[in-house]
Design an enzyme around this catalytic site. Sequence first.
Site, PDB file in Angstrom:
ATOM      1  N   ARG A  20       0.836  -1.213   0.000  1.00 49.85           N
ATOM      2  CA  ARG A  20       0.000   0.000   0.000  1.00 49.85           C
ATOM      3  C   ARG A  20       0.866   1.256   0.000  1.00 49.85           C
ATOM      4  O   ARG A  20       0.955   1.971  -0.991  1.00 49.85           O
ATOM      5  CB  ARG A  20      -0.960  -0.042   1.211  1.00 49.85           C
ATOM      6  CG  ARG A  20      -2.082   0.971   1.150  1.00 49.85           C
ATOM      7  CD  ARG A  20      -1.686   2.365   1.573  1.00 49.85           C
ATOM      8  NE  ARG A  20      -1.127   2.428   2.917  1.00 49.85           N
ATOM      9  CZ  ARG A  20      -0.556   3.526   3.414  1.00 49.85           C
ATOM     10  NH1 ARG A  20      -0.476   4.617   2.688  1.00 49.85           N
ATOM     11  NH2 ARG A  20      -0.038   3.522   4.636  1.00 49.85           N
ATOM     12  N   ASP A  21       1.569   1.513   1.082  1.00 50.08           N
ATOM     13  CA  ASP A  21       2.345   2.760   1.180  1.00 50.08           C
ATOM     14  C   ASP A  21       3.460   2.757   0.144  1.00 50.08           C
ATOM     15  O   ASP A  21       3.777   3.794  -0.452  1.00 50.08           O
ATOM     16  CB  ASP A  21       2.928   2.891   2.598  1.00 50.08           C
ATOM     17  CG  ASP A  21       3.190   4.325   3.007  1.00 50.08           C
ATOM     18  OD1 ASP A  21       3.296   5.178   2.123  1.00 50.08           O
ATOM     19  OD2 ASP A  21       3.296   4.582   4.217  1.00 50.08           O
ATOM     20  N   HIS A 209       5.018   4.508  12.724  1.00 48.83           N
ATOM     21  CA  HIS A 209       5.081   4.437  11.256  1.00 48.83           C
ATOM     22  C   HIS A 209       6.082   5.507  10.805  1.00 48.83           C
ATOM     23  O   HIS A 209       5.747   6.681  10.710  1.00 48.83           O
ATOM     24  CB  HIS A 209       3.673   4.725  10.726  1.00 48.83           C
ATOM     25  CG  HIS A 209       3.522   4.747   9.244  1.00 48.83           C
ATOM     26  ND1 HIS A 209       2.923   3.727   8.527  1.00 48.83           N
ATOM     27  CD2 HIS A 209       3.857   5.675   8.322  1.00 48.83           C
ATOM     28  CE1 HIS A 209       2.895   4.028   7.247  1.00 48.83           C
ATOM     29  NE2 HIS A 209       3.462   5.208   7.091  1.00 48.83           N
ATOM     30  N   HIS A 211       8.815   7.128   8.147  1.00 41.92           N
ATOM     31  CA  HIS A 211       9.463   7.252   6.843  1.00 41.92           C
ATOM     32  C   HIS A 211      10.912   7.665   7.117  1.00 41.92           C
ATOM     33  O   HIS A 211      11.203   8.306   8.129  1.00 41.92           O
ATOM     34  CB  HIS A 211       8.724   8.261   5.963  1.00 41.92           C
ATOM     35  CG  HIS A 211       7.403   7.718   5.466  1.00 41.92           C
ATOM     36  ND1 HIS A 211       7.239   7.211   4.205  1.00 41.92           N
ATOM     37  CD2 HIS A 211       6.206   7.571   6.080  1.00 41.92           C
ATOM     38  CE1 HIS A 211       5.990   6.781   4.058  1.00 41.92           C
ATOM     39  NE2 HIS A 211       5.336   6.990   5.182  1.00 41.92           N
ATOM     40  N   CYS A 242       4.312   9.424   0.186  1.00 39.40           N
ATOM     41  CA  CYS A 242       2.927   9.865   0.090  1.00 39.40           C
ATOM     42  C   CYS A 242       2.829  10.816  -1.094  1.00 39.40           C
ATOM     43  O   CYS A 242       3.545  11.819  -1.143  1.00 39.40           O
ATOM     44  CB  CYS A 242       2.491  10.564   1.373  1.00 39.40           C
ATOM     45  SG  CYS A 242       0.795  11.157   1.234  1.00 39.40           S
ATOM     46  N   ASN A 251       9.431   4.248   3.350  1.00 38.66           N
ATOM     47  CA  ASN A 251       9.205   3.824   4.732  1.00 38.66           C
ATOM     48  C   ASN A 251      10.465   3.169   5.279  1.00 38.66           C
ATOM     49  O   ASN A 251      11.334   2.721   4.525  1.00 38.66           O
ATOM     50  CB  ASN A 251       8.111   2.747   4.762  1.00 38.66           C
ATOM     51  CG  ASN A 251       6.739   3.306   4.539  1.00 38.66           C
ATOM     52  OD1 ASN A 251       6.313   3.436   3.403  1.00 38.66           O
ATOM     53  ND2 ASN A 251       6.058   3.649   5.598  1.00 38.66           N
TER      54      ASN A 251
HETATM   55  P1  HMG Z   1     -13.225  14.408  -2.580  1.00 37.66           P
HETATM   56  O1  HMG Z   1     -12.926  14.891  -3.952  1.00 37.66           O
HETATM   57  O2  HMG Z   1     -13.464  15.433  -1.497  1.00 37.66           O
HETATM   58  O3  HMG Z   1     -14.421  13.373  -2.629  1.00 37.66           O
HETATM   59  O4  HMG Z   1     -12.009  13.483  -2.152  1.00 37.66           O
HETATM   60  P2  HMG Z   1     -15.967  13.619  -2.499  1.00 37.66           P
HETATM   61  O5  HMG Z   1     -16.416  12.999  -1.230  1.00 37.66           O
HETATM   62  O6  HMG Z   1     -16.290  15.072  -2.725  1.00 37.66           O
HETATM   63  O7  HMG Z   1     -16.552  12.788  -3.744  1.00 37.66           O
HETATM   64  C1  HMG Z   1     -16.270  13.199  -5.086  1.00 37.66           C
HETATM   65  C2  HMG Z   1     -16.509  12.031  -6.042  1.00 37.66           C
HETATM   66  O8  HMG Z   1     -15.531  11.021  -5.777  1.00 37.66           O
HETATM   67  C3  HMG Z   1     -17.857  11.358  -5.897  1.00 37.66           C
HETATM   68  O9  HMG Z   1     -18.218  10.872  -7.195  1.00 37.66           O
HETATM   69  C4  HMG Z   1     -17.573  10.169  -5.029  1.00 37.66           C
HETATM   70  O10 HMG Z   1     -18.462   9.085  -5.210  1.00 37.66           O
HETATM   71  C5  HMG Z   1     -16.188   9.778  -5.504  1.00 37.66           C
HETATM   72  P3  HMG Z   1     -19.350  11.613  -8.077  1.00 37.66           P
HETATM   73  O11 HMG Z   1     -20.577  11.597  -7.208  1.00 37.66           O
HETATM   74  O12 HMG Z   1     -18.812  12.974  -8.304  1.00 37.66           O
HETATM   75  O13 HMG Z   1     -19.409  10.751  -9.293  1.00 37.66           O
HETATM   76  N1  HMG Z   1     -15.453   9.123  -4.419  1.00 37.66           N
HETATM   77  C6  HMG Z   1     -14.877   7.895  -4.494  1.00 37.66           C
HETATM   78  N2  HMG Z   1     -14.791   7.002  -5.497  1.00 37.66           N
HETATM   79  C7  HMG Z   1     -14.147   5.837  -5.196  1.00 37.66           C
HETATM   80  N3  HMG Z   1     -13.628   5.542  -3.980  1.00 37.66           N
HETATM   81  C8  HMG Z   1     -13.686   6.435  -2.980  1.00 37.66           C
HETATM   82  C9  HMG Z   1     -14.336   7.672  -3.234  1.00 37.66           C
HETATM   83  N4  HMG Z   1     -14.561   8.743  -2.448  1.00 37.66           N
HETATM   84  C10 HMG Z   1     -15.239   9.617  -3.176  1.00 37.66           C
HETATM   85  N5  HMG Z   1     -13.168   6.140  -1.779  1.00 37.66           N
HETATM   86  C11 HMG Z   1     -11.101  11.658  -0.839  1.00 37.66           C
HETATM   87  C12 HMG Z   1     -11.929  12.938  -0.842  1.00 37.66           C
HETATM   88  C13 HMG Z   1     -10.858  11.264   0.592  1.00 37.66           C
HETATM   89  C14 HMG Z   1     -11.871  10.587  -1.580  1.00 37.66           C
HETATM   90  C15 HMG Z   1      -9.752  11.930  -1.579  1.00 37.66           C
HETATM   91  O14 HMG Z   1      -9.163  13.038  -0.974  1.00 37.66           O
HETATM   92  C16 HMG Z   1      -8.807  10.759  -1.523  1.00 37.66           C
HETATM   93  O15 HMG Z   1      -9.040   9.724  -2.127  1.00 37.66           O
HETATM   94  N6  HMG Z   1      -7.677  10.918  -0.775  1.00 37.66           N
HETATM   95  C17 HMG Z   1      -6.745   9.825  -0.551  1.00 37.66           C
HETATM   96  C18 HMG Z   1      -5.339  10.307  -0.637  1.00 37.66           C
HETATM   97  C19 HMG Z   1      -4.400   9.150  -0.336  1.00 37.66           C
HETATM   98  O16 HMG Z   1      -4.707   7.987  -0.559  1.00 37.66           O
HETATM   99  N7  HMG Z   1      -3.182   9.492   0.178  1.00 37.66           N
HETATM  100  C20 HMG Z   1      -2.210   8.492   0.516  1.00 37.66           C
HETATM  101  C21 HMG Z   1      -2.573   7.649   1.717  1.00 37.66           C
HETATM  102  S1  HMG Z   1      -2.267   8.453   3.267  1.00 37.66           S
HETATM  103  C22 HMG Z   1      -0.598   8.114   3.608  1.00 37.66           C
HETATM  104  O17 HMG Z   1       0.101   7.609   2.764  1.00 37.66           O
HETATM  105  C23 HMG Z   1      -0.080   8.384   4.991  1.00 37.66           C
HETATM  106  C24 HMG Z   1       0.101   7.093   5.839  1.00 37.66           C
HETATM  107  O18 HMG Z   1       0.995   6.188   5.204  1.00 37.66           O
HETATM  108  C25 HMG Z   1       0.642   7.464   7.244  1.00 37.66           C
HETATM  109  C26 HMG Z   1       1.866   8.376   7.203  1.00 37.66           C
HETATM  110  O19 HMG Z   1       2.834   8.074   6.506  1.00 37.66           O
HETATM  111  O20 HMG Z   1       1.794   9.381   7.921  1.00 37.66           O
HETATM  112  C27 HMG Z   1      -1.237   6.372   6.042  1.00 37.66           C
HETATM  113 MG    MG Z   2       3.159   6.365   5.242  1.00 33.86          MG
END
Ligand code: HMG
Ligand code: MG
Length: 301
Positions: A20-21, A209, A211, A242, A251
């Site tokens: 995933r990450d 966690h 990095h 990220c 990581n």
């Molecule tokens: P948004 O644009 O605000 O979404 O994004 P929304 O709620 O306004 O919805 C807009 C449209 O997207 C809608 O479709 C939803 O159905 C669709 P429409 O009605 O317009 O046709 N939609 C989706 N479709 C599929 N799957 C979904 C989904 N959600 C909405 N889940 C959102 C908000 C949270 C979805 C977006 O910002 C997002 O996907 N962000 C994820 C970013 C990400 O994955 N970052 C990396 C992971 S975090 C990380 O790596 C850190 C970690 O490792 C810890 C660390 O290191 O600190 C965990």
């Molecule tokens: Mg991470």
Amino acid sequence: MRYPMDGLPQRVTIYEVGPRDGLQNEPVTVPVEVKAEFIDRLADAGHRVIEATSFVHPKWVPQLADAEELLTRLDRKPGVRYPVLVPNERGLDRALEHGVAEIAVFASATETFAAKNLNRGLESQFEMFEPVVARALDSGVRVRAYVSMCFGDPWEGPTPISQVVTVGRRLLALGCYELSLGDTIGVGTPGHVAALIDAFGGPERLAVHFHDTYGQALGNTLAALRAGVTVVDASTGGIGGCPYAESATGNLATEDLVWMLQGLGIETGLDLDKLVTTSTWLAGRLGRPSPSRVVQALSKG
Ligand code: HMG
Ligand code: MG
């Protein structure tokens, strides 16, 4: 040789985040069959918890847009947990349709990263998570939580410890079984880690966690273990980052962590040789060498 140190746990659970990450941040999208094989190899090396993918918006993280297909292909091994990242109810629906038994929600400790990573504010991110956690628990699905930017944030500078504790405690209060403290951009140092764990009142239900951007991940892990933490996130091959925080590099590499834990006589249940073979295999698929120091050292023979 084993040289134990006083005050460390006898056993550590490594929460593997490579699929995933790691893969969320690769410039190329890895074919789904390679992802499935990667996860199989990780289970074969002894991993008992492997974060498989994300049900985030496919346009936000195209590298993991094949989450459904991956879960369909996944050869789930008995005794192995395969959690997935879920940000919102749409993501939860998708995960539940594919028989997921454990999810992880991910919050930000800072306003700017909440906006960049989740398109929400520090407060409004909770409006997104609360129904996810409640519905997941009602469906018998376990929920882990992350807090990102626990030590510093590229836009806001050092993160106040009190801010991290406030966000983290709210996530735990929702019913998340564990809280993983994320050093998303790798700026933390060991004393800071100890102070943060202390501010939570101790290590209960905490994981870490790290990095490795500034080369602090192993030192920070040792500080967390000394503070009583027994769950450490790591990524086989040291891949990761990220896409919404450019300064986030790989990581903590699982192999580097296992090398240290083996030397300390701490059990992990992992086979280091199999991990190194897997990283070398994956590096071939990614077209670049693994950043893990242990993989580099052992590959040279
Ligand atoms: P948004 O644009 O605000 O979404 O994004 P929304 O709620 O306004 O919805 C807009 C449209 O997207 C809608 O479709 C939803 O159905 C669709 P429409 O009605 O317009 O046709 N939609 C989706 N479709 C599929 N799957 C979904 C989904 N959600 C909405 N889940 C959102 C908000 C949270 C979805 C977006 O910002 C997002 O996907 N962000 C994820 C970013 C990400 O994955 N970052 C990396 C992971 S975090 C990380 O790596 C850190 C970690 O490792 C810890 C660390 O290191 O600190 C965990
Ligand atoms: Mg991470």
